[in-house]
Every structure is written in structure tokens, then in C-alpha cells.
Motif scaffolding. Structure first.
Motif, PDB file in Angstrom:
ATOM      1  N   ALA A 115       0.820  -1.209   0.000  1.00  0.00           N
ATOM      2  CA  ALA A 115       0.000   0.000   0.000  1.00  0.00           C
ATOM      3  C   ALA A 115       0.855   1.261   0.000  1.00  0.00           C
ATOM      4  O   ALA A 115       0.507   2.269  -0.626  1.00  0.00           O
ATOM      5  N   SER A 116       1.997   1.208   0.699  1.00  0.00           N
ATOM      6  CA  SER A 116       2.855   2.395   0.808  1.00  0.00           C
ATOM      7  C   SER A 116       3.912   2.444  -0.281  1.00  0.00           C
ATOM      8  O   SER A 116       4.726   3.370  -0.303  1.00  0.00           O
ATOM      9  N   GLY A 117       3.882   1.474  -1.191  1.00  0.00           N
ATOM     10  CA  GLY A 117       4.913   1.388  -2.224  1.00  0.00           C
ATOM     11  C   GLY A 117       5.140   2.665  -3.017  1.00  0.00           C
ATOM     12  O   GLY A 117       6.284   3.135  -3.130  1.00  0.00           O
ATOM     13  N   PRO A 118       4.084   3.276  -3.592  1.00  0.00           N
ATOM     14  CA  PRO A 118       4.293   4.508  -4.372  1.00  0.00           C
ATOM     15  C   PRO A 118       4.905   5.630  -3.557  1.00  0.00           C
ATOM     16  O   PRO A 118       5.754   6.383  -4.045  1.00  0.00           O
ATOM     17  N   TYR A 119       4.491   5.755  -2.296  1.00  0.00           N
ATOM     18  CA  TYR A 119       5.026   6.807  -1.436  1.00  0.00           C
ATOM     19  C   TYR A 119       6.481   6.514  -1.073  1.00  0.00           C
ATOM     20  O   TYR A 119       7.301   7.427  -0.979  1.00  0.00           O
ATOM     21  N   LEU A 120       6.785   5.222  -0.879  1.00  0.00           N
ATOM     22  CA  LEU A 120       8.156   4.834  -0.577  1.00  0.00           C
ATOM     23  C   LEU A 120       9.075   5.136  -1.749  1.00  0.00           C
ATOM     24  O   LEU A 120      10.164   5.695  -1.583  1.00  0.00           O
ATOM     25  N   LEU A 121       8.625   4.777  -2.956  1.00  0.00           N
ATOM     26  CA  LEU A 121       9.414   5.063  -4.149  1.00  0.00           C
ATOM     27  C   LEU A 121       9.608   6.564  -4.338  1.00  0.00           C
ATOM     28  O   LEU A 121      10.694   7.035  -4.670  1.00  0.00           O
ATOM     29  N   ALA A 122       8.525   7.329  -4.115  1.00  0.00           N
ATOM     30  CA  ALA A 122       8.615   8.785  -4.269  1.00  0.00           C
ATOM     31  C   ALA A 122       9.579   9.379  -3.256  1.00  0.00           C
ATOM     32  O   ALA A 122      10.360  10.289  -3.572  1.00  0.00           O
ATOM     33  N   ALA A 123       9.544   8.866  -2.005  1.00  0.00           N
ATOM     34  CA  ALA A 123      10.445   9.377  -0.972  1.00  0.00           C
ATOM     35  C   ALA A 123      11.896   9.068  -1.313  1.00  0.00           C
ATOM     36  O   ALA A 123      12.783   9.903  -1.113  1.00  0.00           O
ATOM     37  N   VAL A 124      12.138   7.865  -1.826  1.00  0.00           N
ATOM     38  CA  VAL A 124      13.499   7.488  -2.207  1.00  0.00           C
ATOM     39  C   VAL A 124      14.037   8.444  -3.265  1.00  0.00           C
ATOM     40  O   VAL A 124      15.171   8.926  -3.193  1.00  0.00           O
ATOM     41  N   ARG A 125      13.218   8.746  -4.247  1.00  0.00           N
ATOM     42  CA  ARG A 125      13.678   9.608  -5.335  1.00  0.00           C
ATOM     43  C   ARG A 125      13.777  11.064  -4.899  1.00  0.00           C
ATOM     44  O   ARG A 125      14.694  11.781  -5.279  1.00  0.00           O
ATOM     45  N   ARG A 126      12.824  11.505  -4.061  1.00  0.00           N
ATOM     46  CA  ARG A 126      12.813  12.900  -3.627  1.00  0.00           C
ATOM     47  C   ARG A 126      14.023  13.244  -2.775  1.00  0.00           C
ATOM     48  O   ARG A 126      14.543  14.359  -2.834  1.00  0.00           O
ATOM     49  N   ARG A 127      14.496  12.279  -2.001  1.00  0.00           N
ATOM     50  CA  ARG A 127      15.630  12.520  -1.118  1.00  0.00           C
ATOM     51  C   ARG A 127      16.969  12.253  -1.779  1.00  0.00           C
ATOM     52  O   ARG A 127      18.002  12.307  -1.137  1.00  0.00           O
TER      53      ARG A 127
END
Length: 249
Positions: A115-127
């Protein structure tokens, strides 16, 4: 006959979901346990069943894969192979009662990660964590591979998040590599499970054929699906329902 049809439908749907969004184990594992397969054997059989689907969906993404990040494909495959061996051995020595207690927690963890996959991927890229060096990259691949060798649920999104961490950007290429690594993990784990006598062959064969067909269909469908968020919500709901059912049994 009802059980045979149920398992074939579950295998096909699991193949489609693994190719498009992941989460196929949320269907195949409970289906096997429902028809009376012991938990550890059900998990081992579900791993073997997923293999043809991963293989056919990897073939569907064959034109999209390309090298990215600080590790080459050979190094990634070697680390993944080591992790899958460790995970498979951990499953083999796990008592059935213990695994049955662990299953709902694993399903819950996999559902949360999914469920949190898209947010996790976005956080990885954003940081800006996509420039991980070879040591961190190898460590991340090893950890996810141990998990995948032990329990297949949620493996897809964990691999995608890991690829984002080590520098991958092409989503279709990431999906292709995800399925290639899933093939390696499932194959090595399945060989260990076969040697340990954990595979229920009379059920596995029909489901494996269905999963292969579902994997190829899912890979071809993935580019046509506009509302992948709805599919993700559906898979999350299935995972949460299955986890709750196991907690209550």
C-alpha cells in the motif's frame, strides 16, 4: 473439481497481479491453505507456482530492461541468488505451527509495504537516495532476497523500492528486472523446497500453467491500464482481508 477450478483461477489471477502490480501471493497462498495444504508446503508450492508467471511477464518486458545504478546485472543476480538460498533454508527449518503463526504478520507487513509502495518510491527519489554505492546496493538486494526466499508476498514492491534506492528510474525496465530477479529467487528457492519434499505437485502443475498465462497477459495489459491506483487499492484490500482472516483462524 471445485477446488481444482479455484486453484487455477487463483494461479491465473496471481500471475496477472504479479506482472501488473504485485501481490499475487495474497491469492495463491490462502487458496492452497484453504484446500488443506499445510502452511509451509503451501508457501513453498506458492513460490514454485509464481515462477512461470514471473518468467512469462519478464519476457513481456524484455525490450524495456537496461542497466542502471552502480551494480551490473550479473552482480545483482549473484547477490539475489545468495539471499534466496538463505531465505529458503530459513523456511525449511521453520516448524509448521510457527510459520502458521508468522503468516498473518507476513501478510500484514506485505500489505502495508504494498500500500505504501508509491510513497516509498517517491520518498526514495525525492531525497536523492538513488546514488547508492555498490556496498549499500548489494546489502539492500541481499536483504530483500532473503525475504523473498522465505516469503514471496509483497516481493514485487520491495524489489521496485530497492531498485529506486540503487539508482533505477525507468519503471518498465524496473518491472522487467523485478520479474527477472523474482525468477531467480523463485527458482533457487523452489529447488531447495523440492529437495526438502515440500512441493504439492498435483496442485502445483495446474496452478503453474495458469500463472504463466496470467503473467504474460498481465505484462501485456500493464501498458494499457490507466488507473493503476484502483488496482493497487484492490490488491491492498485483498491482502488486508487475507491477513485478518489468518489472524482470526
Amino acid at each position: 473439481m471445485f477446488e481444482f477450478v479455484l486453484l487455477c483461477v487463483a494461479g491465473f489471477a496471481a500471475g496477472v497481479l504479479n506482472a501488473v502490480a504485485g501481490g499475487g501471493t495474497f491469492l495463491s497462498l490462502p487458496a492452497l491453505i484453504y484446500v488443506g495444504v499445510p502452511p509451509v508446503s503451501a508457501n513453498a508450492t506458492a513460490t514454485l507456482i509464481a515462477l512461470p508467471g514471473y518468467l512469462s511477464s519478464a519476457w513481456g518486458f524484455r525490450d524495456d530492461m537496461q542497466a542502471e545504478g552502480s551494480l551490473g546485472l550479473r552482480e545483482i543476480l549473484l547477490v539475489a541468488a545468495l539471499g534466496s538460498i538463505i531465505g529458503a533454508l530459513l523456511l525449511i527449518v521453520t516448524p509448521g505451527e510457527t510459520f502458521l503463526w508468522v503468516v498473518p504478520w507476513l501478510l500484514l507487513l506485505a500489505t502495508i509495504l504494498f500500500a505504501s509502495g508509491p510513497y516509498l518510491l517517491a520518498a526514495v527519489r525525492r531525497r536523492g537516495l538513488g546514488d547508492a554505492g555498490p556496498v549499500l546496493s548489494a546489502g539492500a538486494i541481499l536483504a530483500v532476497s532473503i525475504y523473498g526466499g522465505y516469503f514471496n508476498g509483497g516481493l514485487g514492491i520491495m524489489l521496485l523500492a530497492t531498485f529506486g534506492l540503487i539508482g533505477y528510474r525507468n519503471l518498465h525496465g524496473m518491472n522487467g528486472l523485478k520479474n527477472v530477479l523474482a525468477v531467480v529467487l523463485s527458482l533457487i528457492s523452489a529447488l531447495a523446497f523440492i529437495a526438502a519434499g515440500l512441493i504439492v505437485w498435483d496442485l502445483a502443475l495446474g496452478m503453474a500453467v495458469s500463472a504463466a498465462l496470467g503473467g504474460y497477459v498481465g505484462a501485456r495489459m500493464s501498458r494499457r491500464i490507466v488507473r493503476t491506483d484502483l488496482l493497487r487499492h484492490f490488491v491492498t484490500g485483498v491482502g488486508a482481508t487475507m491477513a485478518l482472516a489468518f489472524f482470526l483462524t
